[in-house]
Design a protein around this motif. Structure first.
Motif, PDB file in Angstrom:
ATOM      1  N   SER A  70       0.835  -1.193   0.000  1.00  0.00           N
ATOM      2  CA  SER A  70       0.000   0.000   0.000  1.00  0.00           C
ATOM      3  C   SER A  70       0.873   1.247   0.000  1.00  0.00           C
ATOM      4  O   SER A  70       1.058   1.888   1.043  1.00  0.00           O
ATOM      5  CB  SER A  70      -0.934   0.013   1.212  1.00  0.00           C
ATOM      6  OG  SER A  70      -1.782   1.148   1.168  1.00  0.00           O
ATOM      7  N   PRO A  71       1.463   1.621  -1.153  1.00  0.00           N
ATOM      8  CA  PRO A  71       2.265   2.845  -1.212  1.00  0.00           C
ATOM      9  C   PRO A  71       1.489   4.080  -0.770  1.00  0.00           C
ATOM     10  O   PRO A  71       2.073   5.045  -0.296  1.00  0.00           O
ATOM     11  CB  PRO A  71       2.657   2.941  -2.691  1.00  0.00           C
ATOM     12  CG  PRO A  71       2.562   1.544  -3.216  1.00  0.00           C
ATOM     13  CD  PRO A  71       1.451   0.905  -2.448  1.00  0.00           C
ATOM     14  N   ARG A  72       0.157   4.055  -0.917  1.00  0.00           N
ATOM     15  CA  ARG A  72      -0.640   5.209  -0.481  1.00  0.00           C
ATOM     16  C   ARG A  72      -0.479   5.458   1.011  1.00  0.00           C
ATOM     17  O   ARG A  72      -0.248   6.591   1.447  1.00  0.00           O
ATOM     18  CB  ARG A  72      -2.120   4.984  -0.795  1.00  0.00           C
ATOM     19  CG  ARG A  72      -2.482   5.057  -2.258  1.00  0.00           C
ATOM     20  CD  ARG A  72      -3.981   4.862  -2.414  1.00  0.00           C
ATOM     21  NE  ARG A  72      -4.426   3.632  -1.745  1.00  0.00           N
ATOM     22  CZ  ARG A  72      -5.681   3.377  -1.408  1.00  0.00           C
ATOM     23  NH1 ARG A  72      -6.621   4.269  -1.646  1.00  0.00           N
ATOM     24  NH2 ARG A  72      -6.008   2.232  -0.830  1.00  0.00           N
ATOM     25  N   TRP A  73      -0.649   4.387   1.802  1.00  0.00           N
ATOM     26  CA  TRP A  73      -0.589   4.550   3.255  1.00  0.00           C
ATOM     27  C   TRP A  73       0.839   4.600   3.766  1.00  0.00           C
ATOM     28  O   TRP A  73       1.113   5.202   4.807  1.00  0.00           O
ATOM     29  CB  TRP A  73      -1.366   3.420   3.937  1.00  0.00           C
ATOM     30  CG  TRP A  73      -2.840   3.601   3.817  1.00  0.00           C
ATOM     31  CD1 TRP A  73      -3.659   3.062   2.868  1.00  0.00           C
ATOM     32  CD2 TRP A  73      -3.675   4.395   4.655  1.00  0.00           C
ATOM     33  NE1 TRP A  73      -4.950   3.466   3.062  1.00  0.00           N
ATOM     34  CE2 TRP A  73      -4.999   4.284   4.154  1.00  0.00           C
ATOM     35  CE3 TRP A  73      -3.448   5.191   5.776  1.00  0.00           C
ATOM     36  CZ2 TRP A  73      -6.081   4.939   4.750  1.00  0.00           C
ATOM     37  CZ3 TRP A  73      -4.527   5.835   6.370  1.00  0.00           C
ATOM     38  CH2 TRP A  73      -5.820   5.717   5.855  1.00  0.00           C
TER      39      TRP A  73
ATOM     40  N   TYR B 149       3.545   5.835   2.005  1.00  0.00           N
ATOM     41  CA  TYR B 149       4.258   7.028   1.546  1.00  0.00           C
ATOM     42  C   TYR B 149       3.351   8.226   1.274  1.00  0.00           C
ATOM     43  O   TYR B 149       3.632   9.339   1.734  1.00  0.00           O
ATOM     44  CB  TYR B 149       5.023   6.710   0.252  1.00  0.00           C
ATOM     45  CG  TYR B 149       6.144   5.724   0.394  1.00  0.00           C
ATOM     46  CD1 TYR B 149       7.189   5.947   1.282  1.00  0.00           C
ATOM     47  CD2 TYR B 149       6.180   4.566  -0.386  1.00  0.00           C
ATOM     48  CE1 TYR B 149       8.235   5.052   1.394  1.00  0.00           C
ATOM     49  CE2 TYR B 149       7.223   3.660  -0.278  1.00  0.00           C
ATOM     50  CZ  TYR B 149       8.242   3.914   0.613  1.00  0.00           C
ATOM     51  OH  TYR B 149       9.277   3.022   0.726  1.00  0.00           O
ATOM     52  N   LEU B 150       2.301   8.012   0.480  1.00  0.00           N
ATOM     53  CA  LEU B 150       1.545   9.150  -0.050  1.00  0.00           C
ATOM     54  C   LEU B 150       0.825   9.941   1.041  1.00  0.00           C
ATOM     55  O   LEU B 150       1.002  11.165   1.149  1.00  0.00           O
ATOM     56  CB  LEU B 150       0.539   8.662  -1.097  1.00  0.00           C
ATOM     57  CG  LEU B 150      -0.278   9.761  -1.782  1.00  0.00           C
ATOM     58  CD1 LEU B 150       0.633  10.720  -2.534  1.00  0.00           C
ATOM     59  CD2 LEU B 150      -1.310   9.150  -2.729  1.00  0.00           C
TER      60      LEU B 150
ATOM     61  N   SER C 215       8.670  11.668   0.584  1.00  0.00           N
ATOM     62  CA  SER C 215       7.692  10.597   0.754  1.00  0.00           C
ATOM     63  C   SER C 215       6.772  10.475  -0.453  1.00  0.00           C
ATOM     64  O   SER C 215       6.465   9.369  -0.911  1.00  0.00           O
ATOM     65  CB  SER C 215       6.875  10.868   2.028  1.00  0.00           C
ATOM     66  OG  SER C 215       6.035   9.785   2.327  1.00  0.00           O
ATOM     67  N   ILE C 216       6.340  11.587  -0.990  1.00  0.00           N
ATOM     68  CA  ILE C 216       5.447  11.540  -2.151  1.00  0.00           C
ATOM     69  C   ILE C 216       6.176  11.018  -3.387  1.00  0.00           C
ATOM     70  O   ILE C 216       5.614  10.245  -4.177  1.00  0.00           O
ATOM     71  CB  ILE C 216       4.839  12.931  -2.411  1.00  0.00           C
ATOM     72  CG1 ILE C 216       3.805  13.244  -1.328  1.00  0.00           C
ATOM     73  CG2 ILE C 216       4.188  12.997  -3.785  1.00  0.00           C
ATOM     74  CD1 ILE C 216       3.151  14.594  -1.449  1.00  0.00           C
TER      75      ILE C 216
ATOM     76  N   ALA D 134       6.264   7.428  -3.082  1.00  0.00           N
ATOM     77  CA  ALA D 134       4.958   6.836  -3.387  1.00  0.00           C
ATOM     78  C   ALA D 134       4.794   6.637  -4.888  1.00  0.00           C
ATOM     79  O   ALA D 134       4.330   5.585  -5.349  1.00  0.00           O
ATOM     80  CB  ALA D 134       3.838   7.726  -2.846  1.00  0.00           C
TER      81      ALA D 134
ATOM     82  N   ARG E  31       4.755   2.898  -6.525  1.00  0.00           N
ATOM     83  CA  ARG E  31       3.563   2.486  -7.266  1.00  0.00           C
ATOM     84  C   ARG E  31       3.922   2.059  -8.690  1.00  0.00           C
ATOM     85  O   ARG E  31       3.444   1.038  -9.184  1.00  0.00           O
ATOM     86  CB  ARG E  31       2.571   3.649  -7.302  1.00  0.00           C
ATOM     87  CG  ARG E  31       1.389   3.463  -8.223  1.00  0.00           C
ATOM     88  CD  ARG E  31       0.371   2.510  -7.674  1.00  0.00           C
ATOM     89  NE  ARG E  31      -0.598   2.134  -8.687  1.00  0.00           N
ATOM     90  CZ  ARG E  31      -1.685   1.420  -8.454  1.00  0.00           C
ATOM     91  NH1 ARG E  31      -1.937   1.025  -7.228  1.00  0.00           N
ATOM     92  NH2 ARG E  31      -2.517   1.109  -9.411  1.00  0.00           N
TER      93      ARG E  31
END
Length: 392
Positions: free
Chosen positions: A231-234, A236-237, A285-286, A289, A293
């Motif tokens: 889950s790159p969203r949680w 990193y993003l 971090s973004i 992400a 991804r």
């Protein structure tokens, strides 16, 4: 021999030194097959037992499949690959699960689900069957994280008694070999759009005469690590967005000057520095992400997402480099501004609070621009498409 008269069921039992309980498990599975009328088989996926579990399982009527690669996930993968049934029911061979409850799983599969997870909290947990930390901390927390990250409506993420359509799981190409295989199965099934059901099952105290293979902290961390990596969203993003918003809020508050929270209590350049660091961490971090991804999709770990792909298409290497250059120019301009103020003071002492504001903002832009520039080139490296001369 399996026939096509009824949907065939394959029981898959991973086994490592379970001589004391494996026969009981095989007998329960065979008892279910006799009572239900399903055509089926019982497979014991042996992971290198040295206590004679293989001989006992075979004598009880199971088909023993040796699996050389060590690990719970490896054993299950080997057993599932050898299964011939349309449906597979998997469960530990320590007598903690009653395989005569398999009907609940199979009925849910026949009703349209692709994967069915047992729920021990709904079915019942016998005294001493589940360690305190697992019952009240590990399983609830990890199940909550799984539901939050992947929107999977499953109450017991780590129940070992499960049923699924064999081909549906085979198509997922599951890759982990340890205890986290249980999490991968649910997560990859959800990402692939498979229908996941749930059925209440009971958990009894296992019949082992040796410590369990599951190690609380090590395997708990492996499950958590897997959920984060998928889950790159949680991972990193969302943290990156929060850090950037926090940094921008602090900058807007303190760049004009000190801010008094209460009489005698104020925030100044020291807090501004914290906000600048938050901005830099957020940018990093973004970019992680985006890169994570991109890599996960290319490796087949995550399915393509049309909305994400549209956004990602806008972030070409050249556009990111142009943005990085603009930010670097702004940062460089700030440094020149600070140098001019210093020269106006004949390069003598300055009010550090005013100049530090300019330098903190400038340094943040310079470092953030460099981060974006490096990320742009990394994106370019990942996006290189190799082709053979023969394909031209």
């Amino acid at each position: 021999m399996l026939t096509n008269q009824t949907p065939a069921v394959s029981f898959v039992l991973p086994c490592l030194n379970e001589a004391r309980t494996v026969v009981r498990c095989v007998e329960m599975a065979k008892e279910f097959l006799r009572a239900s009328g399903y055509d089926g088989e019982v497979i014991v996926a042996d992971n290198g037992s040295t206590d004679g579990s293989q001989v006992l399982a075979e004598a009880a009527g199971a088909r023993v499949v040796p699996v050389d690669a060590r690990g719970y996930g490896a054993a299950l993968a080997g057993g599932i690959a050898a299964a011939r049934g349309e449906y597979v029911v998997m469960g530990d061979s320590d007598a903690s699960y009653d395989f005569r409850e398999a009907g609940k799983l199979i009925d849910t599969l026949r009703a349209g689900s692709d994967v069915v997870i047992g729920n021990r909290f709904e079915g019942g947990i016998a005294p001493g069957a589940m360690p305190f930390l697992h019952r009240w901390l590990g399983n609830p927390v990890l199940s909550f994280i799984g539901r939050l990250f992947f929107n999977i409506k499953v109450g017991d993420f780590h129940c070992g008694l499960r049923g699924f359509r064999r081909q549906a799981i085979a198509d997922l190409d599951l890759r982990t070999t340890g205890m986290e295989y249980a999490s991968e199965m649910i997560v990859r099934a959800a990402l692939a759009g498979l229908k996941i059901g749930e059925a209440p099952v009971t958990l009894s105290k296992d019949g082992r005469d040796h410590p369990p293979h599951l190690q609380t902290w090590r395997d708990g961390w492996r499950h958590l690590r897997f959920l984060l990596l998928y889950s790159p969203r949680w991972l990193y993003l969302y943290p990156g967005i929060f850090m950037i918003l926090f940094g921008l809020f602090v900058a807007a508050l303190l760049l004009p000057g000190p801010f008094m929270v209460a009489p005698g209590v104020g925030l100044d350049v020291h807090t501004l520095l914290v906000g600048a660091l938050a901005l830099l961490v957020g940018v990093q971090s973004i970019t992680f992400a985006l890169l994570a991804r991109q890599y996960a999709v290319k490796q087949g770990m995550l399915p393509p997402n049309s909305a994400y792909e549209r956004w990602f298409a806008l972030l070409s290497v050249e556009r990111l480099l142009l943005l990085a250059l603009v930010i670097l120019v702004i940062g460089g301009g700030g440094v020149l501004w600070a140098a001019r103020i210093w020269s106006a003071a004949d390069f003598g002492a300055l009010d550090y609070r005013d100049v530090m504001r300019i330098m903190i903002a400038s340094a943040t832009c310079i470092v953030g621009g460099l981060q974006l520039g490096f990320a742009a080139f990394m994106l370019g490296i990942m996006d290189i498409r190799h082709r053979r001369i023969d394909d031209r």
